[in-house]
Scaffold this active site. Sequence first.
Site, PDB file in Angstrom:
ATOM      1  N   LYS A 116       0.809  -1.215   0.000  1.00  0.00           N
ATOM      2  CA  LYS A 116       0.000   0.000   0.000  1.00  0.00           C
ATOM      3  C   LYS A 116       0.842   1.264   0.000  1.00  0.00           C
ATOM      4  O   LYS A 116       0.392   2.320  -0.450  1.00  0.00           O
ATOM      5  CB  LYS A 116      -0.955  -0.030   1.195  1.00  0.00           C
ATOM      6  CG  LYS A 116      -2.030  -1.107   1.039  1.00  0.00           C
ATOM      7  CD  LYS A 116      -2.929  -1.214   2.233  1.00  0.00           C
ATOM      8  CE  LYS A 116      -4.118  -2.122   1.952  1.00  0.00           C
ATOM      9  NZ  LYS A 116      -3.734  -3.436   1.431  1.00  0.00           N
ATOM     10  N   LYS A 158       0.735   2.791   9.153  1.00  0.00           N
ATOM     11  CA  LYS A 158      -0.013   1.713   8.509  1.00  0.00           C
ATOM     12  C   LYS A 158       0.912   0.606   8.018  1.00  0.00           C
ATOM     13  O   LYS A 158       1.988   0.883   7.471  1.00  0.00           O
ATOM     14  CB  LYS A 158      -0.807   2.244   7.309  1.00  0.00           C
ATOM     15  CG  LYS A 158      -1.934   3.185   7.639  1.00  0.00           C
ATOM     16  CD  LYS A 158      -2.710   3.524   6.364  1.00  0.00           C
ATOM     17  CE  LYS A 158      -3.926   4.378   6.646  1.00  0.00           C
ATOM     18  NZ  LYS A 158      -4.680   4.664   5.398  1.00  0.00           N
ATOM     19  N   GLY A 164      -8.158  -5.161   5.767  1.00  0.00           N
ATOM     20  CA  GLY A 164      -9.232  -5.451   6.701  1.00  0.00           C
ATOM     21  C   GLY A 164      -9.228  -4.581   7.937  1.00  0.00           C
ATOM     22  O   GLY A 164      -9.771  -4.966   8.977  1.00  0.00           O
ATOM     23  N   GLU A 200       1.057   8.449   7.119  1.00  0.00           N
ATOM     24  CA  GLU A 200       0.089   9.216   6.349  1.00  0.00           C
ATOM     25  C   GLU A 200      -0.657  10.145   7.288  1.00  0.00           C
ATOM     26  O   GLU A 200      -0.891   9.809   8.457  1.00  0.00           O
ATOM     27  CB  GLU A 200      -0.892   8.250   5.675  1.00  0.00           C
ATOM     28  CG  GLU A 200      -1.748   8.849   4.581  1.00  0.00           C
ATOM     29  CD  GLU A 200      -2.532   7.755   3.868  1.00  0.00           C
ATOM     30  OE1 GLU A 200      -2.234   7.488   2.689  1.00  0.00           O
ATOM     31  OE2 GLU A 200      -3.435   7.164   4.482  1.00  0.00           O
ATOM     32  N   HIS A 208     -15.594   7.119   4.868  1.00  0.00           N
ATOM     33  CA  HIS A 208     -14.929   6.068   4.092  1.00  0.00           C
ATOM     34  C   HIS A 208     -15.829   5.750   2.900  1.00  0.00           C
ATOM     35  O   HIS A 208     -16.931   5.247   3.066  1.00  0.00           O
ATOM     36  CB  HIS A 208     -14.724   4.841   4.972  1.00  0.00           C
ATOM     37  CG  HIS A 208     -14.018   3.706   4.289  1.00  0.00           C
ATOM     38  ND1 HIS A 208     -13.533   2.615   4.972  1.00  0.00           N
ATOM     39  CD2 HIS A 208     -13.725   3.477   2.982  1.00  0.00           C
ATOM     40  CE1 HIS A 208     -12.969   1.779   4.124  1.00  0.00           C
ATOM     41  NE2 HIS A 208     -13.079   2.278   2.905  1.00  0.00           N
ATOM     42  N   GLU A 275     -10.627   2.607  -2.808  1.00  0.00           N
ATOM     43  CA  GLU A 275     -11.163   3.197  -1.574  1.00  0.00           C
ATOM     44  C   GLU A 275     -10.589   4.597  -1.331  1.00  0.00           C
ATOM     45  O   GLU A 275      -9.414   4.860  -1.581  1.00  0.00           O
ATOM     46  CB  GLU A 275     -10.862   2.275  -0.396  1.00  0.00           C
ATOM     47  CG  GLU A 275     -11.303   0.840  -0.678  1.00  0.00           C
ATOM     48  CD  GLU A 275     -11.679   0.066   0.551  1.00  0.00           C
ATOM     49  OE1 GLU A 275     -11.633   0.631   1.663  1.00  0.00           O
ATOM     50  OE2 GLU A 275     -12.040  -1.109   0.400  1.00  0.00           O
ATOM     51  N   ASN A 290      -8.528  -2.667  -3.228  1.00  0.00           N
ATOM     52  CA  ASN A 290      -8.765  -4.031  -2.763  1.00  0.00           C
ATOM     53  C   ASN A 290      -9.028  -4.925  -3.968  1.00  0.00           C
ATOM     54  O   ASN A 290      -9.978  -4.708  -4.712  1.00  0.00           O
ATOM     55  CB  ASN A 290      -9.949  -4.098  -1.803  1.00  0.00           C
ATOM     56  CG  ASN A 290      -9.574  -3.588  -0.422  1.00  0.00           C
ATOM     57  OD1 ASN A 290      -8.479  -3.859   0.065  1.00  0.00           O
ATOM     58  ND2 ASN A 290     -10.452  -2.841   0.210  1.00  0.00           N
ATOM     59  N   ARG A 292     -10.377  -7.872  -4.770  1.00  0.00           N
ATOM     60  CA  ARG A 292     -11.254  -9.025  -4.523  1.00  0.00           C
ATOM     61  C   ARG A 292     -12.696  -8.554  -4.529  1.00  0.00           C
ATOM     62  O   ARG A 292     -12.970  -7.355  -4.557  1.00  0.00           O
ATOM     63  CB  ARG A 292     -10.949  -9.642  -3.155  1.00  0.00           C
ATOM     64  CG  ARG A 292     -10.998  -8.628  -2.020  1.00  0.00           C
ATOM     65  CD  ARG A 292     -10.776  -9.232  -0.655  1.00  0.00           C
ATOM     66  NE  ARG A 292     -10.469  -8.237   0.343  1.00  0.00           N
ATOM     67  CZ  ARG A 292     -11.329  -7.434   0.944  1.00  0.00           C
ATOM     68  NH1 ARG A 292     -12.600  -7.498   0.606  1.00  0.00           N
ATOM     69  NH2 ARG A 292     -10.949  -6.570   1.856  1.00  0.00           N
ATOM     70  N   VAL A 295     -17.300  -7.822   0.761  1.00  0.00           N
ATOM     71  CA  VAL A 295     -18.440  -8.304   1.543  1.00  0.00           C
ATOM     72  C   VAL A 295     -19.699  -7.518   1.177  1.00  0.00           C
ATOM     73  O   VAL A 295     -20.799  -8.072   1.078  1.00  0.00           O
ATOM     74  CB  VAL A 295     -18.153  -8.170   3.053  1.00  0.00           C
ATOM     75  CG1 VAL A 295     -19.345  -8.634   3.877  1.00  0.00           C
ATOM     76  CG2 VAL A 295     -16.897  -8.938   3.437  1.00  0.00           C
TER      77      VAL A 295
END
Length: 455
Positions: A116, A158, A164, A200, A208, A275, A290, A292, A295
């Site tokens: 990231k 981070k 997650g 950051e 978000h 994001e 991300n 994938r 959810v």
Amino acid sequence: MFRKILIANRGEIALRVARACRELGVPSVAVYSTADSRSAAVRYADETVHIGPPPVKQSYLNIPNIIEAALKCGADAIHPGYGFLSEDADFAEICRDNGITFIGPTPEVMHRIADKATVRGLMADAGLPVLPGSDGSVGTAAEAREIAAEIGFPLVVKAAAGGGGRGIAVVREAADLSAVFRETRATAQALFGDPSVYLERYLPSAAHVEAQILCDGYGTALHLGERDCSLQRRKQKLVEETPSPRLSEHQRAWLGEYAVTAARAVDYLGAGTVEFLADEEGRLTFMEINGRIQVEHPATEMATGVDIVTEQIRVAAGERLSWTQQDVTVRGVAIECRVNAEDPVRGFRPTPGPLTVFRPPAGPFTRVDSGFAEGDTVAAHYDSLLAKVIVWAPTRKEAIARLTRALEEFQVGSEQVATTIPLVRELLAQPAFLAGRHSTVFVDEFLAARAEPPA
């Protein structure tokens, strides 16, 4: 199209993928641990393969067993769902080496977006707005102090390989930086096998917001609008909605363009999310990509009519996307709520056990995705997600009322199993949420205030 798809996951996402396979006319194979031998996905799939005992390292993270299962049953593709091996570039590469298609980004893309700290630089070069921070990973506490002096406090440390919501620590004062830096590096090593971290600027009252993207191998990259995921506890999402109540139409258009630009910058393939954080003035800054299925993808499906999982499978099979950007319209408001087997009264402690009662809600424009049925047992070995309740309505006010009604109808539990339903119902009624002005720290502040003794 594929001959057969093995689903390397469990629970509601395994059942969701198996249903998409059924509609595409492709046989599905469900792998399962001993604890999941009677799960809904196992009951539904065309074939099943036992891959090990309950601990995830011996079953759902056991790559040799999963590859062996795919080869043995003749599956030419593997869908990883979310979590587990879904963002493991090495697993995707092993699939390719064995002649199996990994339904997701290529290993090269996964390596590219996994760090990231590096992807921040790629996005800045592509013209996306990024928060002030370090250029790449930071190796020492002394280096961290120098960078912090430039970007100011508060800031976040981070994990570069994180995900997650884990491996993130907020630092509000310079005196705390060195200790937090060392602790976060140790946490990153323990969680992700990589101690790399970056710095950051921290936005204390941000929203978000993430954009759903779909990309095929023929140069088409499109976005399906955005989801607001600000209602979260300790960076774990509780409620997601589309569109975001925080963005204007102008900001929404910019976010969509940023998302497609980001996808093209890394040669993305398949379904994923870009994001962002939005400050109190609505200014957007890139956060991460991300690689994938998310959810919360059903909320976008409800609002757009796009079957994201089916498109994901088609793209992986070498087909073109069925949609163009001009075809995509976000209609009304869709909200998704996660129902977890956790007890908010006792510090959100997981509550595994038998589901003596499990009666999901129904009604107009109400969808429930779950891997459980009445009589099943919630195993202690896995994530506590029981179900996702998704509703749609023409307006946000009506959608909130519909979700509140659905949660009132949802009967779930036993003497052992408690859920987060009462807490979510309480949060949905809070003035800040009703006004759409909640931020990522809203739930934590709400819980902290409720826990304080009376004056």
